[in-house]
Design a protein around this motif. Structure first.
Motif, PDB file in Angstrom:
ATOM      1  N   THR A 138       0.828  -1.204   0.000  1.00  0.00           N
ATOM      2  CA  THR A 138       0.000   0.000   0.000  1.00  0.00           C
ATOM      3  C   THR A 138       0.864   1.255   0.000  1.00  0.00           C
ATOM      4  O   THR A 138       2.029   1.235   0.387  1.00  0.00           O
ATOM      5  CB  THR A 138      -0.959   0.053   1.211  1.00  0.00           C
ATOM      6  OG1 THR A 138      -0.202   0.080   2.409  1.00  0.00           O
ATOM      7  CG2 THR A 138      -1.923  -1.113   1.199  1.00  0.00           C
ATOM      8  N   ARG A 154      -3.790   3.550  -1.205  1.00  0.00           N
ATOM      9  CA  ARG A 154      -4.006   2.692  -2.369  1.00  0.00           C
ATOM     10  C   ARG A 154      -3.167   1.434  -2.264  1.00  0.00           C
ATOM     11  O   ARG A 154      -2.070   1.447  -1.727  1.00  0.00           O
ATOM     12  CB  ARG A 154      -3.642   3.426  -3.659  1.00  0.00           C
ATOM     13  CG  ARG A 154      -4.586   4.544  -4.029  1.00  0.00           C
ATOM     14  CD  ARG A 154      -4.270   5.106  -5.415  1.00  0.00           C
ATOM     15  NE  ARG A 154      -5.208   6.136  -5.797  1.00  0.00           N
ATOM     16  CZ  ARG A 154      -5.025   7.434  -5.550  1.00  0.00           C
ATOM     17  NH1 ARG A 154      -3.948   7.839  -4.924  1.00  0.00           N
ATOM     18  NH2 ARG A 154      -5.928   8.320  -5.925  1.00  0.00           N
ATOM     19  N   ARG A 158      -5.616   0.700  -6.870  1.00  0.00           N
ATOM     20  CA  ARG A 158      -6.956   0.696  -6.280  1.00  0.00           C
ATOM     21  C   ARG A 158      -6.975   1.378  -4.915  1.00  0.00           C
ATOM     22  O   ARG A 158      -6.175   1.066  -4.050  1.00  0.00           O
ATOM     23  CB  ARG A 158      -7.470  -0.736  -6.141  1.00  0.00           C
ATOM     24  CG  ARG A 158      -7.645  -1.437  -7.479  1.00  0.00           C
ATOM     25  CD  ARG A 158      -8.232  -2.809  -7.334  1.00  0.00           C
ATOM     26  NE  ARG A 158      -9.555  -2.806  -6.741  1.00  0.00           N
ATOM     27  CZ  ARG A 158     -10.680  -2.532  -7.391  1.00  0.00           C
ATOM     28  NH1 ARG A 158     -10.646  -2.229  -8.667  1.00  0.00           N
ATOM     29  NH2 ARG A 158     -11.837  -2.556  -6.774  1.00  0.00           N
ATOM     30  N   ALA A 159      -7.899   2.320  -4.749  1.00  0.00           N
ATOM     31  CA  ALA A 159      -8.060   2.984  -3.456  1.00  0.00           C
ATOM     32  C   ALA A 159      -8.678   2.010  -2.468  1.00  0.00           C
ATOM     33  O   ALA A 159      -9.653   1.317  -2.790  1.00  0.00           O
ATOM     34  CB  ALA A 159      -8.949   4.209  -3.603  1.00  0.00           C
ATOM     35  N   TRP A 187     -11.779   6.991  -6.885  1.00  0.00           N
ATOM     36  CA  TRP A 187     -10.425   7.298  -6.435  1.00  0.00           C
ATOM     37  C   TRP A 187      -9.380   6.310  -6.956  1.00  0.00           C
ATOM     38  O   TRP A 187      -8.198   6.466  -6.699  1.00  0.00           O
ATOM     39  CB  TRP A 187     -10.392   7.350  -4.902  1.00  0.00           C
ATOM     40  CG  TRP A 187     -11.309   8.406  -4.398  1.00  0.00           C
ATOM     41  CD1 TRP A 187     -12.564   8.231  -3.905  1.00  0.00           C
ATOM     42  CD2 TRP A 187     -11.077   9.813  -4.370  1.00  0.00           C
ATOM     43  NE1 TRP A 187     -13.124   9.434  -3.572  1.00  0.00           N
ATOM     44  CE2 TRP A 187     -12.232  10.426  -3.836  1.00  0.00           C
ATOM     45  CE3 TRP A 187      -9.996  10.612  -4.736  1.00  0.00           C
ATOM     46  CZ2 TRP A 187     -12.339  11.792  -3.664  1.00  0.00           C
ATOM     47  CZ3 TRP A 187     -10.103  11.989  -4.561  1.00  0.00           C
ATOM     48  CH2 TRP A 187     -11.264  12.557  -4.035  1.00  0.00           C
ATOM     49  N   HIS A 188      -9.825   5.278  -7.702  1.00  0.00           N
ATOM     50  CA  HIS A 188      -8.866   4.364  -8.306  1.00  0.00           C
ATOM     51  C   HIS A 188      -8.083   5.118  -9.378  1.00  0.00           C
ATOM     52  O   HIS A 188      -8.627   5.985 -10.060  1.00  0.00           O
ATOM     53  CB  HIS A 188      -9.557   3.164  -8.947  1.00  0.00           C
ATOM     54  CG  HIS A 188     -10.291   2.284  -7.989  1.00  0.00           C
ATOM     55  ND1 HIS A 188      -9.947   2.133  -6.667  1.00  0.00           N
ATOM     56  CD2 HIS A 188     -11.372   1.480  -8.170  1.00  0.00           C
ATOM     57  CE1 HIS A 188     -10.781   1.292  -6.078  1.00  0.00           C
ATOM     58  NE2 HIS A 188     -11.652   0.885  -6.965  1.00  0.00           N
ATOM     59  N   ARG A 189      -6.815   4.785  -9.523  1.00  0.00           N
ATOM     60  CA  ARG A 189      -5.997   5.402 -10.565  1.00  0.00           C
ATOM     61  C   ARG A 189      -6.119   4.579 -11.820  1.00  0.00           C
ATOM     62  O   ARG A 189      -6.180   3.363 -11.783  1.00  0.00           O
ATOM     63  CB  ARG A 189      -4.534   5.442 -10.153  1.00  0.00           C
ATOM     64  CG  ARG A 189      -4.245   6.523  -9.159  1.00  0.00           C
ATOM     65  CD  ARG A 189      -2.770   6.801  -9.120  1.00  0.00           C
ATOM     66  NE  ARG A 189      -2.510   7.903  -8.212  1.00  0.00           N
ATOM     67  CZ  ARG A 189      -1.526   7.931  -7.352  1.00  0.00           C
ATOM     68  NH1 ARG A 189      -0.693   6.917  -7.268  1.00  0.00           N
ATOM     69  NH2 ARG A 189      -1.349   8.964  -6.569  1.00  0.00           N
TER      70      ARG A 189
END
Length: 193
Positions: A138, A154, A158-159, A187-189
């Motif tokens: 993380t 993250r 993935r958040a 909020w996922h990249r």
């Protein structure tokens, strides 16, 4: 119909500016600051000045050339909080909190937490450090969250937690932590291949 189209265009334009700024600076938090400054300068123009330029081109050029010197720095208190969380430094975390700080979390995520609000700097510091520290794979980053100081935890892209902080100039008064996966999707990249 026109309002919907305008809103969609604004969101698309904002995404475009964020992509440019993130490419330039490599940081979502810095990209957000650049886009905010770009829009601040756009709305500071007189209406006659805005009429003389093509908006998207003007905004794109500014976002791709703007310098951050002189812009308001990201709240250093948030950075201290993030560093203390990352290191599992409970005394350091405690030093950023108001004595009567409140921690509020939702439930349903992969991280274990209490569904009831928690109050008091000692209890909140211990719980926040446990919740946000050293999970394998993380990364905790400081980013604006809905216009407030915040952090995103993250795992890969993935958040897994979104943290919003309300602060005074010297301490954190409230911590809101969203853990429910269905609320974290925005909020996922995006991973670019």
């Amino acid at each position: 119909m026109e309002v919907t189209a305008s809103l969609a265009e604004l969101l698309e334009e904002r995404e475009h500016l964020l992509e440019i700024a993130q490419w330039r600076f490599g940081s979502p938090a810095t990209a957000e600051r650049v886009v905010q400054e770009t829009y601040r300068r756009w709305y500071a123009l007189a209406p006659a000045e805005r009429d003389e330029v093509e908006p998207r081109s003007w905004l794109t050029q500014l976002a791709s050339t703007i310098e951050l010197v002189g812009l308001e720095p990201v709240n250093p208190l948030v950075h201290r909080f993030a560093l203390a969380c990352t290191l599992g430094d409970v005394p350091g975390l405690r030093a950023t909190l108001a004595g009567d700080v409140t921690l509020i979390t939702d439930t349903g995520g992969h991280l274990r937490t209490t569904p009831h609000p928690m109050q008091g700097a000692d209890q909140v510091a211990t719980h926040a450090a446990t919740l946000l520290t050293r999970h394998p794979g993380t990364h905790l980053s400081t980013e604006p969250v809905n216009g407030h100081p915040g952090l995103i935890l993250r795992q890969a892209a993935r958040a897994v937690a979104v943290i919003t902080l309300t602060t005074t100039p010297t301490e954190i008064e409230t911590i809101y932590i969203v853990l429910n996966p269905s609320k974290l999707t925005p909020w996922h990249r995006v991973v670019v291949a």
